[in-house]
Design an enzyme around this catalytic site. Structure first.
Site, short mmCIF file in Angstrom:
data_model
loop_
_atom_site.label_atom_id
_atom_site.label_comp_id
_atom_site.label_asym_id
_atom_site.label_seq_id
_atom_site.Cartn_x
_atom_site.Cartn_y
_atom_site.Cartn_z
N ASP A 15 32.23 37.43 -50.70
CA ASP A 15 32.51 37.22 -52.11
C ASP A 15 32.03 38.47 -52.85
OD1 ASP A 15 32.87 35.85 -54.68
OD2 ASP A 15 30.69 35.79 -54.69
N GLU A 66 18.16 20.09 -15.19
CA GLU A 66 17.43 19.34 -16.21
C GLU A 66 16.88 20.25 -17.31
OE1 GLU A 66 17.46 16.76 -12.64
OE2 GLU A 66 17.11 18.88 -13.01
N ASP A 75 32.83 29.42 -53.66
CA ASP A 75 32.84 29.87 -52.26
C ASP A 75 32.62 28.72 -51.28
OD1 ASP A 75 32.96 32.62 -53.12
OD2 ASP A 75 30.82 32.49 -53.56
N ASP A 85 12.00 26.63 -12.78
CA ASP A 85 13.27 27.03 -13.39
C ASP A 85 13.10 27.29 -14.87
OD1 ASP A 85 14.56 26.87 -11.02
OD2 ASP A 85 15.85 25.20 -11.53
N ALA A 91 19.13 17.75 -8.01
CA ALA A 91 19.21 19.19 -7.76
C ALA A 91 20.39 19.83 -8.48
CB ALA A 91 19.30 19.45 -6.26
#
Length: 945
Positions: A441, A399, A753, A847, A395
């Site tokens: 640049d 997960e 760069d 969930d 709980a």
């Protein structure tokens, strides 16, 4: 992290002075292995290396070629050294070699070519030191021996992420490790179903991240690598084409217009030689080269006019040079090594999830301990308590958290992909939300990387580019048919040119031009204004040419006409003007050039130069009846007719002022990093509105070197542009901004760069024509040339960040309600209010699915105006903990009430009571997801659902 290897007392680093006293203070030598897992590769931290470039050079020289070593990269910025060697070779001798070099017991080999200050020496002395002949070069046999000694003239591409490394990277977050731990405990207690479900979640999370990131990698790699290259070299006294990989120090290379230089070399001869060094230094204008020794060692790279460097392009003239450095020892190779020694910073989300994972570990342990304690007080059996503790662990651990975070980022990546923005690291999407400084640049990024005619001054008329036309002060277009001065000027630059014209595309009707950027821009301007350059050249064939030189800073060509000779001149405005006696008039006539007009022309020149334009003066002389005797010497070119001034520039991309305004409204500071001069940087900065308040402050490269580590971050936050900066200075500036607390995005297209792209929080490469090295190190790649998509990327990043936090907060509140429900059930004597499999169902279904729904919410309309997110903000702030606790308590109360009702009707241990608690909690959580759609709108408002 391995143990620190400290040298015995009495040992000293190389170069340290001997102590005069008998008892010397011991200086310990520290060599800490940082990464030695992969065979044939090791990264070590060397004590005293940080801030000591001389020590870095010593280590590189002393280890190159030793013990099967293929590549050495020692960084004075990070204090680390990276070794690539034969996988079968032992590492211990290499460490001993390093210790010997640091103690001074082992002298490194003599400086290899590329380590000397070749620009300060005479060309003949350089050839003598290398043992070669400036006229005959190496023999084929000697070149082969040198190639076997120094290795091929190749530079390894930046390390690419393999599919395996991308896959393993999906398992490196702490929440994923926590899930794996719960799965192991489930296996140990025999709850195989729970363990299988958790491992399935981990695998699904990895699959989503792996698929998304590998797809971006393959797309970027499909753009291709540079093709194989040849070089013109002198071997055994004969010019021949050789593979660029076979060039060695001491080779004599031949330079002609269009040559891509394959190695670093010292010029022996130069005839009107100009080289574009934009790929190396970022300076957009070609550099005029000479053979003169500079005499001093401390000369910036961009000012070493007697040197040519790998990766640069000859734009005009010709010459010969002796190779002094190949492969990884070239300046491009040094940049590549700098990239390899630069570590990408951890993203805000990585830090926040790491901190959240640590907190969840303690929460899980505390909740499981509480259940165990309450169970013992209630007198439950030990096996039941272990099962209940595992249920609470299930709980407490969300997960679905890794999968929701990964899925949210993957959705953001796919959204950007539809706009031709490729993201190779999922976390880079979220990091965009926190960016508050964007470093651009200039050449090839803010500008097109090519020259164009931007301004013309003929007489009193000043024409400026307006779309495709040149318009004067009265908004009248300059037209050769209306103003003959303009037509003569365009004829001068068409004839006084080495730019070749080829037939172009039939659809666009544009010609292909082969020449320097400057001459191509001038010839293109003539073609655009109706001048038939090919026919003009046919009628006025060139008889002689005087190239620009250090003595005469102009070019002059002599042409045969039906009536005699015609001389065309272009070059430095001051020198050309000094040789003029007349000025052209609009009707084609001329008048005496007086002192007042000379001052007016000089003022026009100064005004153009102040705009950052490259200014050229043009003139001609018509010599009817003159005899063609092979041309005149530059000293005899005088009494010319002045035609006007030309102002050229690398044009900025369209829409940049509006883009900068949008970024400024988004709370982002914009900074330009360029290899160009300060005047050019200032002109571009003012043109595009680089600073929101209009106050332009430019910092030159020389000032960057003078600023201390404490002063540079303050200066970087204040400035809007840095001029004449090298790749290493770009890297230092990015690091200084990060030290000042900024989250930095760097946008570039060239290999110069690359170090800054790697060090930035988000590195962005632009354009398929950009350098492959820039693409390989960047986190984000713009497949097109449109910088206008940058705000879109930042907006999507902020929207993704908001959605990630909404989803995680939702999951945390629902998981907390499950923990509270289990604790309340144990305290009330229920035992288990929910079984482990019911908890897994809730965590993975009720969930995760609503959380993914939250992740798919579109960005809020005012996402850009809300400003950057705080990079150091925790995942759950203190002021949010109370809200999460209240939400969890309400969810718990409803489920606990349903469980009590079921227990009263069916009994405490009945499955019906557990099912009622389960159904109530799942339903409440699903409804709870609706309230998380917006943090400032109620679900009950019109349109709230």
């Amino acid at each position: 992290m391995g143990p620190s290897l400290v040298a015995p007392a009495g040992e000293r680093p190389a170069g340290a002075p001997e102590a005069t006293a008998p008892e010397r203070i011991p200086i310990p030598i520290s060599i800490v292995p940082l990464h030695t897992v992969v065979p044939g590769r090791a990264r070590l931290q060397i004590g005293g290396l940080r801030g000591a470039p001389e020590l870095a050079a010593l280590l590189e020289r002393g280890l190159t070629g030793f013990g099967g070593v293929h590549e050495v990269s020692a960084s004075a910025l990070t204090g680390n050294i990276t070794l690539r060697y034969e996988p079968t070779a032992a590492r211990e001798p290499l460490i001993e070699r390093i210790r010997g070099l640091l103690r001074g017991e082992i002298a490194p080999a003599r400086d290899e070519p590329g380590e000397g200050d070749w620009h300060a020496s005479d060309a003949q002395a350089v050839a003598s030191e290398l043992g070669t002949s400036p006229s005959d070069g190496w023999s084929a046999a000697r070149a082969g021996e040198e190639l076997a000694r120094v290795g091929a003239n190749t530079i390894p591409m930046p390390h690419q992420r393999s599919d395996l490394s991308i896959l393993l990277g999906q398992f490196q977050s702490l929440p994923v490790a926590l899930l794996a731990g719960v799965a192991v405990v489930s296996l140990a207690t025999g709850t195989l179903l729970e363990a299988g479900a958790i491992l399935a979640v981990v695998a699904l999370n990895a699959a989503i991240g792996f698929t998304t990131e590998t797809r971006a990698e393959r797309t970027i790699r499909s753009l291709g690598a540079p093709a194989s290259q040849t070089a013109r070299a002198v071997r055994d006294g004969t010019e021949m084409d050789v593979a660029a990989e076979t060039l060695v120090p001491g080779d004599i290379i031949v330079l002609q217009r269009g040559t891509v230089i394959a190695a670093d070399a010292r010029l022996i001869s130069a005839r009107a030689l100009t080289v574009s060094e934009a790929a190396l230094t970022g300076e957009s204008l070609p550099v005029t080269k000479s053979t003169q020794a500079l005499g001093t060692r401390s000369v910036p790279l961009g000012d070493r006019v007697n040197m040519v460097y790998r990766g640069t392009i000859v734009t005009g003239g010709s010459g010969r040079a002796v190779v002094v450095a190949t492969g990884a020892r070239t300046e491009l190779g040094r940049i590549q090594r700098l990239v390899g020694a630069t570590l990408a910073p951890e993203t805000p989300l990585q830090r926040q999830l790491g901190e959240l994972g640590e907190q969840l570990v303690w929460v899980t342990l505390a909740a499981s301990g509480a259940v165990l304690g309450l169970g013992l007080l209630r007198g439950f059996a030990l096996l039941q308590l272990v099962r209940s503790s595992l249920s609470v662990a299930v709980a407490a651990v969300p997960e679905g958290l890794p999968m929701v975070a990964t899925t949210t980022l993957a959705l953001g990546v796919e959204d950007l992909r539809r706009h031709d923005i490729l993201v190779r690291r999922l976390e880079a999407v979220e990091t965009l939300a926190a960016v508050d400084v964007v470093c651009f640049d200039k050449t090839g990024t803010l500008t097109h990387g090519s020259m164009s005619l931007e301004a013309v001054a003929v007489g009193d008329r000043i024409g400026r580019r307006n779309g495709d036309a040149l318009v004067d002060q009265r908004e009248r277009s300059l037209d050769p048919r209306d103003d003959r001065r303009f037509g003569i000027l365009l004829s001068v630059v068409s004839l006084c040119s080495e730019c070749e014209i080829e037939e172009g595309d039939q659809q666009t009707r544009r010609h292909r031009l082969s020449g320097s950027a400057t001459e191509s821009a001038l010839v293109q301007a003539a073609l655009d204004h109706g001048i038939d350059v090919t026919e003009l050249r046919r009628k006025s064939p060139r008889r002689a040419v005087q190239h620009r030189s250090e003595t005469y800073r102009f070019m002059a060509t002599t042409h045969a006409t039906e009536t005699g000779l015609w001389i065309a001149v272009k070059g430095s405005p001051g020198e050309v003007l000094a040789r003029c006696a007349w000025e052209a008039l609009p009707d084609g006539g001329r008048r005496v050039l007086g002192s007042e007009r000379r001052r007016a022309i000089e003022a026009q020149n100064a005004a153009m130069a102040a705009r950052g334009l490259r200014v050229l003066g043009t003139a001609y002389r018509d010599a009817p009846g003159a005899i063609d005797h092979g041309g005149e010497h530059a000293s005899d070119i005088d009494r010319l007719v002045w035609t006007g001034l030309l102002g050229l520039a690398d044009p900025v991309r369209q829409g940049l002022p509006a883009l900068m305004q949008k970024l400024h409204r988004a709370g982002i500071q914009t900074i330009m990093l360029t290899g160009d001069q300060s005047a050019t940087a200032r002109a571009v900065a003012e043109q595009i509105g680089l600073r929101a308040d209009g106050a332009v402050e430019i910092i030159d490269a020389s000032d960057v070197d003078r600023l201390t580590a404490a002063e540079l971050p303050v200066a970087a936050r204040r400035a809007c542009a840095f001029a004449r900066v090298s790749p290493a200075q770009k890297l230092r500036i990015v690091r200084a901004l990060q030290q000042a607390g900024a989250v930095v995005a760097m946008i570039g297209d060239g290999i110069n760069d690359s170090p800054a792209l790697r060090a930035a929080d988000v590195g962005m490469a632009i354009g398929q024509q950009g350098d492959a090295a820039a693409r390989e190190v960047a986190d984000v790649f713009f497949a097109g040339e449109d910088l206008q998509k940058l705000p879109l990327a930042i907006e999507r990043g902020r929207g993704t960040y908001t959605n990630v936090r909404k989803a995680i907060h939702y999951i945390l509140s629902t998981n907390t309600s499950e923990v509270l429900l289990m604790l309340a059930g144990m305290a009330a004597g229920f035992g288990e209010m929910l079984s482990p499999i019911q908890l897994l169902w809730i965590n993975l279904i009720s969930d995760v699915l609503p959380a993914i729904g939250l992740a798919m919410e579109p960005p809020q309309p005012d996402a850009l105006e809300r400003g950057p997110t705080q990079a150091n903000e925790p995942m759950v702030r203190r002021d949010q903990m109370g809200r999460l606790g209240t939400e969890a308590a309400m969810l718990t109360a409803s489920a606990f009430g349903a469980g009590l009702f079921g227990a009263a009707r069916y009994g405490f241990s009945s499955p019906q009571a557990r099912t009622m608690a389960f159904g109530s909690l799942a339903s409440a959580q699903l409804l709870h997801a609706l309230t998380y759609r917006s943090s400032d709108r109620s679900v009950l408002e019109p349109g709230g659902l």
